[in-house]
Design a protein around this motif. Structure first.
Motif, PDB file in Angstrom:
ATOM      1  N   ASP A  49       0.792  -1.231   0.000  1.00  0.00           N
ATOM      2  CA  ASP A  49       0.000   0.000   0.000  1.00  0.00           C
ATOM      3  C   ASP A  49       0.824   1.279   0.000  1.00  0.00           C
ATOM      4  OD1 ASP A  49       0.963   0.114   2.673  1.00  0.00           O
ATOM      5  OD2 ASP A  49      -0.874   1.065   3.359  1.00  0.00           O
ATOM      6  N   GLY A  50       2.128   1.177  -0.306  1.00  0.00           N
ATOM      7  CA  GLY A  50       2.966   2.372  -0.244  1.00  0.00           C
ATOM      8  C   GLY A  50       2.479   3.508  -1.129  1.00  0.00           C
ATOM      9  N   VAL A  51       2.271   3.230  -2.410  1.00  0.00           N
ATOM     10  CA  VAL A  51       1.820   4.263  -3.344  1.00  0.00           C
ATOM     11  C   VAL A  51       0.400   4.694  -3.008  1.00  0.00           C
ATOM     12  CG1 VAL A  51       1.211   4.710  -5.757  1.00  0.00           C
ATOM     13  CG2 VAL A  51       3.381   3.605  -5.199  1.00  0.00           C
ATOM     14  N   TRP A  52      -0.442   3.750  -2.634  1.00  0.00           N
ATOM     15  CA  TRP A  52      -1.835   4.059  -2.307  1.00  0.00           C
ATOM     16  C   TRP A  52      -1.921   5.055  -1.159  1.00  0.00           C
ATOM     17  CZ3 TRP A  52      -6.656   2.930  -4.168  1.00  0.00           C
ATOM     18  CH2 TRP A  52      -7.741   3.094  -3.298  1.00  0.00           C
ATOM     19  N   ARG A  53      -1.244   4.758  -0.061  1.00  0.00           N
ATOM     20  CA  ARG A  53      -1.347   5.641   1.108  1.00  0.00           C
ATOM     21  C   ARG A  53      -0.656   6.973   0.854  1.00  0.00           C
ATOM     22  NH1 ARG A  53       2.406   1.708   4.783  1.00  0.00           N
ATOM     23  NH2 ARG A  53       4.310   2.963   4.986  1.00  0.00           N
ATOM     24  N   GLN A  54       0.409   6.953   0.048  1.00  0.00           N
ATOM     25  CA  GLN A  54       1.097   8.207  -0.269  1.00  0.00           C
ATOM     26  C   GLN A  54       0.181   9.122  -1.075  1.00  0.00           C
ATOM     27  OE1 GLN A  54       3.961   8.645   1.075  1.00  0.00           O
ATOM     28  NE2 GLN A  54       5.017  10.310   0.057  1.00  0.00           N
ATOM     29  N   GLY A  55      -0.474   8.550  -2.095  1.00  0.00           N
ATOM     30  CA  GLY A  55      -1.359   9.359  -2.923  1.00  0.00           C
ATOM     31  C   GLY A  55      -2.517   9.934  -2.128  1.00  0.00           C
ATOM     32  N   LEU A  56      -3.168   9.099  -1.318  1.00  0.00           N
ATOM     33  CA  LEU A  56      -4.277   9.592  -0.506  1.00  0.00           C
ATOM     34  C   LEU A  56      -3.818  10.678   0.463  1.00  0.00           C
ATOM     35  CD1 LEU A  56      -6.299   6.361   0.438  1.00  0.00           C
ATOM     36  CD2 LEU A  56      -6.981   8.171  -1.150  1.00  0.00           C
TER      37      LEU A  56
END
Length: 421
Positions: A49-56
């Motif tokens: 979820d690295g990119v997911w949480r960064q984007g959010l």
């Protein structure tokens, strides 16, 4: 996707529900031993979820007037693959991406973050081209390229395309089906039972039947309404919205994709005490915080502010176990709650007794700039008196919440892809 941090991990749970194969994964589920990048939000294993949480996180903080650190934005842009997609997380981006494990969901959130921040047109254009390249013949998209289309992935991609000012109806697969066609093909229509009309399936079951899935519906409904992140804050007097309990209104709107999707979500929230639940085979139902958070965004984006606000208020009063994963703040959950608060007119600085914005800032690099009127620091929030009524993010909620934290992440265990968290 197997971690409690992944809000976006809807795909795995939905696959269990539907009896379909789970998406491919790029890495094992064991915690990463490597030090976390300095620009990344959150301290938990970022494998899924690295990119997911960064984007959010970047989207949420941007809505609050926070200018993120260059390292936070640079980390996200540095994760983009040469072909335009993003992986869930790449610990060694210099080595290049594995095309089969690129993540349409993470890419969708990254695109919406870069559009919101501005100044990243080239990266966004590459992502759009990648979506065009990997689009399935039915017009939809899968979590990983090459797999069958699914409801939540197609919905997230359509929202990203709308954010990028690319009409999803202009992206056409090999069989002449567009992105809009792919989305509608996974929605239950007027021939379904009234209580399921407007819902989205994850994928057709083995017999080809569409089965209503709340996790997919919560994310796909945002796209059905032509909305994307961040959902705009309410302005002026809200127009009356249909009652979630009125069967006549549900029947009347079943042929309208957006209206039917929002009606379905409103009914599900109303019947569930203003939140959604998930259930794995052989297990008891558990609170699905992540899907509830996305349902808030979808309802607000489709013009049902009253329904959205009631669910957001439920999250305000009960969502601490999601926001605090084993006592560690979850960036994806905090960001989703901030976006929910903004979309429904609530104050993310005073979300119960919690200052969501300060808590999210504290999970990542020091912002380049913050509004002069920023709310008190996290220490002040932590010292606020505990409520005894059970409402709000009272400090007592945060103590020992680990036993229930994983249960709600809409991936249950929290895809949103946590993802998406």
């Amino acid at each position: 996707m197997l971690t409690a941090a992944r809000l976006g991990a809807v795909a795995l749970t939905a696959a269990v529900f539907a009896g379909t194969a789970a998406p491919a994964f790029a890495a094992s589920a064991s915690p990463s031993a490597a030090p976390l990048p300095a620009g990344l939000y959150g301290k938990s294993d970022p494998t899924y979820d690295g990119v997911w949480r960064q984007g959010l996180s970047l989207i949420a903080l941007h809505t609050q007037g926070v200018t993120p650190a260059d390292s936070a934005v640079g980390w996200l842009t540095g994760q983009q693959c040469a072909d335009g997609g993003w992986p869930s997380y790449d610990a060694t981006p210099a080595k290049g991406c594995t095309a089969a494990t690129e993540d349409t969901n993470a890419t969708a959130v990254a695109v919406q973050a870069l559009v919101a921040l501005g100044g990243h047109d080239a990266a966004v254009s590459k992502a759009v081209a990648w979506y065009r390249k990997i689009q399935n013949a039915d017009g939809g998209w899968a979590y990983n390229p090459g797999s069958p289309s699914d409801g939540n992935s197609t919905g997230l991609v359509v929202s990203a395309l709308d954010a990028a000012k690319t009409d999803p109806a202009t992206l056409v697969g090999k069989s002449g089906k567009s992105g809009v066609d792919g989305l509608h093909a996974l929605q239950l229509g007027c021939t379904a039972a009234m209580a399921e009309q407007g819902a989205f399936a994850y994928q057709p079951d083995k017999s080809g039947k569409l089965v209503a899935n709340d996790a997919s519906s919560a994310q796909a409904a945002l796209a059905a309404g032509g909305a994307f992140l961040p959902v705009a804050a309410p302005t002026g007097a809200a127009a009356p919205t249909p009652s979630a309990s009125t069967a006549a209104s549900a029947s009347a709107s079943c042929s309208d994709s957006a209206a039917a999707a929002s009606q379905y979500l409103a009914q599900r929230l109303s019947s569930g005490g203003e939140h959604l639940t998930s259930q794995l085979a052989g297990a008891s139902p558990t609170t699905d915080y992540a899907s509830t958070g996305w349902a808030v965004l979808s309802l607000a984006g489709s013009g049902r502010p009253d329904d959205a606000r009631r669910a957001a208020q439920w999250l305000r009063d009960n969502g601490a176990p999601w926001a605090q994963n084993n006592g560690t703040p979850s960036p994806a959950a905090l960001a989703t709650l901030i976006l929910d608060a903004r979309a429904t007119g609530l104050d993310p600085h005073r979300f119960g007794t919690a200052d969501l914005v300060t808590q999210l800032e504290a999970t990542g690099p020091t912002p380049a700039a913050t509004p002069a009127s920023s709310a008190p620091a996290a220490s002040a929030v932590a010292s606020a008196p505990a409520k005894t009524s059970g409402s709000g993010f009272s400090p007592w909620w945060i103590i020992g919440v680990g036993l229930v934290a994983g249960a709600g992440i809409g991936l249950f265990v929290s895809f949103s892809r946590s993802k998406r968290g």
